[in-house]
Scaffold this motif. Structure first.
Motif, PDB file in Angstrom:
ATOM      1  N   ALA A 292      -7.676  -3.956   5.282  1.00 42.87           N
ATOM      2  CA  ALA A 292      -7.767  -5.425   5.132  1.00 42.87           C
ATOM      3  C   ALA A 292      -7.194  -5.848   3.776  1.00 42.87           C
ATOM      4  O   ALA A 292      -6.532  -6.885   3.659  1.00 42.87           O
ATOM      5  N   ALA A 293      -7.445  -5.048   2.753  1.00 40.33           N
ATOM      6  CA  ALA A 293      -6.898  -5.384   1.424  1.00 40.33           C
ATOM      7  C   ALA A 293      -5.375  -5.250   1.436  1.00 40.33           C
ATOM      8  O   ALA A 293      -4.661  -6.123   0.910  1.00 40.33           O
TER       9      ALA A 293
ATOM     10  N   GLU B 183      -8.295  -9.345   2.446  1.00 39.04           N
ATOM     11  CA  GLU B 183      -9.565  -9.240   1.711  1.00 39.04           C
ATOM     12  C   GLU B 183      -9.355  -8.835   0.262  1.00 39.04           C
ATOM     13  O   GLU B 183      -8.397  -8.134  -0.078  1.00 39.04           O
ATOM     14  N   ILE B 184     -10.326  -9.264  -0.561  1.00 36.57           N
ATOM     15  CA  ILE B 184     -10.337  -8.928  -1.991  1.00 36.57           C
ATOM     16  C   ILE B 184     -11.641  -8.186  -2.282  1.00 36.57           C
ATOM     17  O   ILE B 184     -12.682  -8.490  -1.675  1.00 36.57           O
TER      18      ILE B 184
ATOM     19  N   ILE C  95      -9.015   0.208  -8.333  1.00 39.69           N
ATOM     20  CA  ILE C  95     -10.369   0.702  -8.594  1.00 39.69           C
ATOM     21  C   ILE C  95     -11.181   0.784  -7.290  1.00 39.69           C
ATOM     22  O   ILE C  95     -11.633   1.857  -6.904  1.00 39.69           O
ATOM     23  N   CYS C  96     -11.329  -0.365  -6.614  1.00 39.83           N
ATOM     24  CA  CYS C  96     -12.247  -0.382  -5.456  1.00 39.83           C
ATOM     25  C   CYS C  96     -11.670   0.361  -4.249  1.00 39.83           C
ATOM     26  O   CYS C  96     -12.327   1.242  -3.685  1.00 39.83           O
ATOM     27  N   ALA C  97     -10.445   0.008  -3.851  1.00 39.62           N
ATOM     28  CA  ALA C  97      -9.864   0.681  -2.675  1.00 39.62           C
ATOM     29  C   ALA C  97      -9.669   2.170  -2.968  1.00 39.62           C
ATOM     30  O   ALA C  97      -9.877   3.018  -2.092  1.00 39.62           O
ATOM     31  N   ALA C  98      -9.295   2.488  -4.219  1.00 38.93           N
ATOM     32  CA  ALA C  98      -9.095   3.899  -4.578  1.00 38.93           C
ATOM     33  C   ALA C  98     -10.409   4.669  -4.470  1.00 38.93           C
ATOM     34  O   ALA C  98     -10.448   5.811  -3.995  1.00 38.93           O
TER      35      ALA C  98
ATOM     36  N   GLY D  91       0.824  -1.224   0.000  1.00 35.56           N
ATOM     37  CA  GLY D  91       0.000   0.000   0.000  1.00 35.56           C
ATOM     38  C   GLY D  91       0.848   1.259   0.000  1.00 35.56           C
ATOM     39  O   GLY D  91       0.554   2.207   0.730  1.00 35.56           O
ATOM     40  N   ILE D  92       1.844   1.295  -0.851  1.00 33.64           N
ATOM     41  CA  ILE D  92       2.836   2.381  -0.795  1.00 33.64           C
ATOM     42  C   ILE D  92       2.190   3.766  -0.896  1.00 33.64           C
ATOM     43  O   ILE D  92       2.577   4.684  -0.167  1.00 33.64           O
TER      44      ILE D  92
END
Ligand SMILES: Cc1cc2nc3c(=O)[nH]c(=O)nc-3n(C[C@H](O)[C@H](O)[C@H](O)COP(=O)(O)OP(=O)(O)OC[C@H]3O[C@@H](n4cnc5c(N)ncnc54)[C@H](O)[C@@H]3O)c2cc1C
Length: 420
Positions: free
Chosen positions: A125-126, A131-132, A105-108, A65-66
């Motif tokens: 969690a990702a 998690e996915i 896409i989703c986390a962003a 998660g840089i």
């Protein structure tokens, strides 16, 4: 961005970060064997288990998660650090399948539009590899008219009841949560009555099925919602303002597909099947290396690939300096789809009958050409079709008049649909 000190609060230079990453990668990540590169099949659960395991290693080593903020489990660093890391990890096996759609896409989108709790829980969690995430947007009634979704979310005491269906959800079978667009108000024009929800995919009321594709893969899923109950805490953004969230999601998708997302970690193809076809190798294998017609075909595809790379650089630079609008990412997405089709078509034209998909009759290395041909159009459908991309380019970049929308300004429950 300079190569010395970051603007993000760390005192470590990009060069020092890269050196530390180089040493850590050598100690902790599996090095790719060029003879036997990793073969990641997205339709297999084992590929996702492996990706999670690799992501956990990155997290434990302090390299996950840089570009995500520290409070949500990331490192809070600039894109320059991610680029440096990407350059270092090229020869190591990386959890590349987590990039799209989970991180880029989703986390962003959750980062931009989610509640504080959604960001703390889902993004971290990702990043930990626990998690996915997936996207639940398209419906059996159509995907291009995203604002026309008919999955409904009805208010109840303290929550929502969802009924409807979604389809073409990439890797949903492996996912834990999905971003799902539903209609919450039918009495207003279509863009105004939508809400985005974050749905736990193991909840009662969801039936998920795999879809078998023409190439034999079963990566896509369809989901049926029968009185699925969600709390208010599942709402992403504001109730009835889901179009803003969906638009942000599409923006991140265009950047991800164009290869310009800072949230992607690692670069390159997920497996050897996605590398551009080796036209010269094919010409040699089929005894046509000296044929001028074949040379011309291979040359045309090569030129297109080079132009694509220049276009990516030009558009990325122009969006960054404001000379092109953010929608210009659509240019890359369209050109990428067309280039992929040309490359695969060219491979088939060179391989000829040797590429026939017939359970093993073809020479080694050639069978793959026929199978790839079957799915050559995925790039011109996923994330919106090439026709829709042309509409965006015409209307939002070149300033052409907008396409006539018969449902514009009309309450959604009065819009004629299907046979009504
Ligand atoms: C690789 C891949 C991954 C995908 N992943 C996901 C995912 O994770 N989640 C998800 O929700 N969906 C996903 N999809 C679905 C994808 O978003 C839809 O396939 C796409 O939006 C098109 O919708 P449709 O297939 O229903 O076609 P339709 O919308 O029914 O369109 C049919 C045809 O009409 C054309 N058309 C429609 N409207 C117009 C118009 N206004 N102007 C010109 N032409 C038009 C289209 O271009 C298309 O050729 C994925 C698809 C692929 C191929």
């Amino acid at each position: 961005m300079t190569d010395t000190v970051s603007t993000t609060g760390t005192t470590e230079s990009v060069a020092d970060f890269a050196a530390r990453a180089r040493a850590w990668l050598a100690e902790n990540m599996p090095r790719i064997d060029a003879e036997h590169p990793p073969f990641t099949v997205r339709a297999e659960q084992s590929s996702w288990d492996r990706a999670k395991e690799l992501q956990k290693r990155l997290y434990d080593g302090g390299f996950a998660g840089i570009c995500f903020p520290r409070e949500y489990g990331g490192l809070g660093l600039d894109f320059a650090y991610q680029r440096a890391f990407n350059a270092e990890c090229r020869s190591y096996e990386m959890p590349l399948i987590l990039n799209v759609p989970t991180f880029t896409i989703c986390a962003a989108t959750i980062l931009d539009m989610g509640t504080e709790a959604q960001k703390r829980e889902r993004i971290s969690a990702a990043i930990r590899g626990d998690e996915i995430l997936c996207q639940l947007l398209s419906e059996p009634s159509g995907g291009s008219d995203l604002a026309g979704v008919i999955t409904r979310a009805d208010r109840t005491d303290g929550g929502w009841v969802i009924n409807g269906a979604k389809t073409w959800s990439t890797s949903a079978f492996a996912a834990d949560y999905g971003l799902m667009l539903a209609r919450t108000d039918w009495t207003v024009p279509k863009h105004e009555g939508l809400t985005m929800f974050l749905v736990p995919l193991n909840a009662p009321g969801i039936t998920m099925r795999r879809i078998r594709e023409v190439n034999g893969n079963e990566e896509f899923c369809e989901e049926f919602f029968d009185s699925l109950v969600l709390g208010d805490d599942a709402v992403v953004g504001e109730v009835d303002n889901g179009w803003e969230v969906a638009s942000r999601q599409l923006y991140h998708e265009r950047r991800a597909v164009g290869g310009g997302s800072e949230f992607a970690s690692g670069t390159g193809a997920e497996n050897a099947n996605e590398m551009p076809p080796d036209h010269v190798g094919l010409a040699e294998a089929t005894g046509q290396a000296d044929d001028p017609r074949v040379q011309e075909l291979a040359g045309r595809a090569l030129v297109r690939r080079v132009v694509k790379q220049h276009l990516i650089d030009h558009v990325a630079r122009s969006i960054a300096d404001g000379s092109l609008p953010p929608n210009a990412g659509t240019l890359i997405r369209l050109f990428h789809a067309e280039t992929t089709e040309l490359e695969v078509d060219t491979a088939l034209a060179i391989a000829g009958t040797a590429a026939v998909v017939d359970e093993g009759g073809a020479a080694a290395g050639l069978l793959d050409v026929g199978v790839r041909y079957l799915s050559r159009q995925t790039g011109s459908l996923g994330g919106g079709t090439s026709e829709m991309a042309r509409n965006v380019i015409g209307e939002r970049i070149l300033g052409f008049p907008r396409e006539l929308a018969a449902d514009k300004g009309i309450p959604f429950n009065q819009v004629k649909r299907g046979r009504s």
